[in-house]
Structures are given as C-alpha cells and as structure tokens.
Design an enzyme around this catalytic site. Structure first.
Site, PDB file in Angstrom:
ATOM      1  N   TYR A  56      83.660  73.062  49.143  1.00  0.00           N
ATOM      2  CA  TYR A  56      83.691  74.499  49.463  1.00  0.00           C
ATOM      3  C   TYR A  56      82.896  74.713  50.744  1.00  0.00           C
ATOM      4  O   TYR A  56      81.757  74.236  50.872  1.00  0.00           O
ATOM      5  CB  TYR A  56      83.072  75.329  48.338  1.00  0.00           C
ATOM      6  CG  TYR A  56      82.880  76.794  48.685  1.00  0.00           C
ATOM      7  CD1 TYR A  56      83.849  77.727  48.361  1.00  0.00           C
ATOM      8  CD2 TYR A  56      81.731  77.233  49.353  1.00  0.00           C
ATOM      9  CE1 TYR A  56      83.682  79.072  48.681  1.00  0.00           C
ATOM     10  CE2 TYR A  56      81.563  78.562  49.682  1.00  0.00           C
ATOM     11  CZ  TYR A  56      82.546  79.484  49.344  1.00  0.00           C
ATOM     12  OH  TYR A  56      82.387  80.795  49.677  1.00  0.00           O
ATOM     13  N   GLU A  94      86.391  81.658  54.449  1.00  0.00           N
ATOM     14  CA  GLU A  94      86.105  80.959  53.195  1.00  0.00           C
ATOM     15  C   GLU A  94      87.212  79.933  52.952  1.00  0.00           C
ATOM     16  O   GLU A  94      88.363  80.290  52.731  1.00  0.00           O
ATOM     17  CB  GLU A  94      86.031  81.942  52.025  1.00  0.00           C
ATOM     18  CG  GLU A  94      85.637  81.263  50.721  1.00  0.00           C
ATOM     19  CD  GLU A  94      85.512  82.261  49.569  1.00  0.00           C
ATOM     20  OE1 GLU A  94      84.435  82.323  48.958  1.00  0.00           O
ATOM     21  OE2 GLU A  94      86.498  82.972  49.309  1.00  0.00           O
TER      22      GLU A  94
END
Length: 372
Positions: A94, A182
């Site tokens: 991530y 993101e």
C-alpha cells in the site's frame, strides 16, 4: 469483447480482470444486487469477459461505501491479470501520497499490507504503517525513496524498481496538483516489476484552472446530480442526511449554522454556500436545489451582509419565493450586517409565510419550534 481481444493481442495474456467503474471503494467485495456477482472478477477467457461484463453492466453494485441500493455500473475496465505464476511469488503493498494539514507538508504513507482495508491495518497493526514526510524546500529525496523500498522488505531489482516507482508517483502527485494519490495495491510481480494495480486519485479543485484538459476526465454520471446542478449555478452544495436545509454565505458561517441546527434538535440536510453575490437568481436556484430533497422539513437562511447588502439579499429572497409559487416548508431567515434593519423590514412586510430572526440563537429557537 474487442477490448479483451486487443489486450490479449498486445500482451499475450489469457486471463483478464473485469472491474466495475463506480466512485466507491470495496468493489471486489461488493455484489451486484440480486446476484452473487462481484464488482471485480477474474475472467479466464474472452468469453468469460463477455459474460462477467454482461452480469455487471447496467446493474447496481452494493459495496461498503454505497447505500443499500448500490450504484449503477455504466462502465467496466478490462485489465490484464498480472498475478500470473513465476519463479518468485508476487507481493502486494500500500502506498499513498497526501497532505498532512497539521504540518503543511506532503507525506508518503505506505505499508507491507497492501490489498487490504488500510484503516483496518492501522487499527489492528499500526506498526505496519510507515510515513515519510517531504520537506517542501527540497522535495522528495533519493534516500527517502530507498528508505521506503527498504522498509517494504525489498532487495535487488525489486528494490531498484520500487525506488523509481516512488519517485515517479510523487512527481505525478506534485505536478498535477493532486490532493491524494492512493495506490492499493502496488504489486511486485513475479519478475520483480513494480506496478500500480488499482488507484484512487483526488484532484485539488482550486488548481483545476491550471489543468483545463482534466475537465474531459470528469464523469458527471458518477456524481450527485443535485451537486452537479448546483455547481452550474456557482453554488457550493453538499448533500447531507438531515431535515433542515441551509442557505448561507461563507463556509465558516455555514459550519456554525449547521452546529446551531444540531443544538436545536435538528439535522442539517445540506451544506450550501451561495457566496458573496447572493442575488435573486442565485437565491432562487438555491431554494430549488434545497427543496429537491424530500427529507427537508424546514429551511434556515443565514446571511451575513459584509460585501453584499442584507436588503438586496432580502429582496432576492422575496422575489425568489414569489417566482417559485407556494413553498410548503417553513423558512427561517436571519440577515445580519450591512442594512440588516432594512432587510428585516422587507421580509416582515412581504406578506410571505416566513420567520424572521436577528440573533443566531433566535434562529435556532425557531428551528426547534417549527420541527416540534
């Protein structure tokens, strides 16, 4: 499916991923209403792509970020399946870039636990969340990119490719005036390449004048139609779930107005800032937009006359009310500032079924009265 055939021709892939294109997260776990079809699905052939796309397109997808009714899927993305087997296993990470408003600096937040709900990771295993703060005077430095790759446990070619990926990601975030990048997951493939498998990008609306070409990327079908309509009239409108409509000039005053509504026992139905030029036409459009919400039981108009004179706003309200005909919900009007006395006189002598207030607490008391 021509898209799948073309992708197969270019990459040689035999497996595909079909992704629902809606403005909501959790699509992989979400389901199409009335079926077990997921919003993101693996297809093992071109025929599978066609069948899965048929199951998804034109149907509503329910995820953790939608209502129970879901969102209508109008588009799907056909992508190559990059989780193919190889000599080394794949690994998900991530990575996000965003602004730390408390410090006024951009940060890169990253974790070894990619492909998962990052909020859940932060809650249960906070030690697996890393942050790298960027000094605005010098920007992202090479040693910071290497540190990120090291903390993600990479080595060799994978580490080198991650360093390049992070540098490119931050450059993209910075040059397009984004407020959020993101990437979840970032994938290390079996041949040690680093690629973005899925992404969420938020642009800073205040910087769009520098990127006129981005307007072509906007998909109004994925936005709230009332908010889109408000934008066309230069109204800053956000729909909420309450029962008291708000019409205010200035974001700070709007926040205070919503607070006073809550204290009076109501719930704001919207945030609506008419700006500094609250003329009759804009006020009328604001009323029409607020009244589209069937949950609105009352409207509170709270205007501070600084640049704009209160008497002009009052006349705009009267004209708008008469142009619209009968309004079936109580309207509470508080006008304070330049020519407030004249404004109250205009409202009181208009013959309209409205309530007039001077102090904010008076307006709150009237909200409580009309809702009881």
């Amino acid at each position: 499916m021509e898209a799948a055939k073309e992708l197969q021709k270019q990459t040689g892939t035999g497996w595909f991923v079909v992704k629902s294109q809606i403005h909501a997260g959790g699509r992989g776990k979400g389901k199409i209403v009335g079926s077990e079809q997921r919003g993101v699905a693996l297809a093992k052939s071109v025929d599978d792509v066609k069948q899965i796309s048929t199951n998804i397109l034109g149907h509503s997808l329910v995820t953790a970020q939608t209502t129970d009714k879901g969102k209508l899927v109008r588009k799907v993305l056909i992508a190559q399946d990059v989780y193919y087997p190889g000599e080394t296993p794949t690994k998900e990470f991530y990575i996000s870039v965003l602004l730390n408003r408390a410090k006024g600096r951009n940060i890169i937040m990253y974790s070894t636990e990619g492909g998962m709900n990052i909020e859940e990771v932060a809650e249960k295993t906070p030690h697996l969340i890393f942050k790298e703060e960027i000094d605005p005077k010098v920007g992202l430095q090479g040693f910071q990119c290497r540190k990120i790759a090291y903390n993600l446990g990479l080595s060799g070619d994978a580490q080198k490719n991650m360093v390049k990926f992070v540098a490119s990601l931050y450059k993209a975030y910075d040059t397009i005036d984004a407020s959020l990048f993101e990437i979840n997951p970032v994938l290390k493939t079996s041949d040690n390449k680093i690629i973005a498998v899925d992404a969420k990008v938020s642009l800073d609306n205040n910087a769009l004048f520098r990127h006129e070409d981005y307007a072509a990327l906007r998909d109004e079908a994925e936005e709230d139609p009332t908010e889109v309509e408000a934008g066309k009239h230069s109204l800053n409108y956000v729909k909420l779930d309450g029962n008291v409509g708000c019409m205010v000039n200035g974001a700070g005053l709007a926040m205070a107005t919503m607070d006073i509504i809550k204290l009076a026992g109501g719930d704001p139905a919207n945030f609506l800032d008419v700006g500094g030029t609250a003329n009759a036409a804009r006020v009328e459009q604001a009323f029409r937009i607020i009244l589209r919400d069937e949950h609105v039981k009352a409207i509170l108009v709270n205007i501070f006359g600084g640049i704009v004179r209160c008497d002009r706003v009052a006349q705009g309200i009267v004209d708008a009310y008469r142009n619209m005909g009968t309004i079936h919900v109580p309207i509470i009007i508080r006008l304070q500032g330049t020519n407030a006395v004249e404004a109250k006189k205009i409202i009181d002598e208009s013959g309209l079924k409205v309530f007039s207030a001077i102090q904010l607490q008076d307006a709150a008391d009237l909200v409580k009265k009309v809702l009881s």
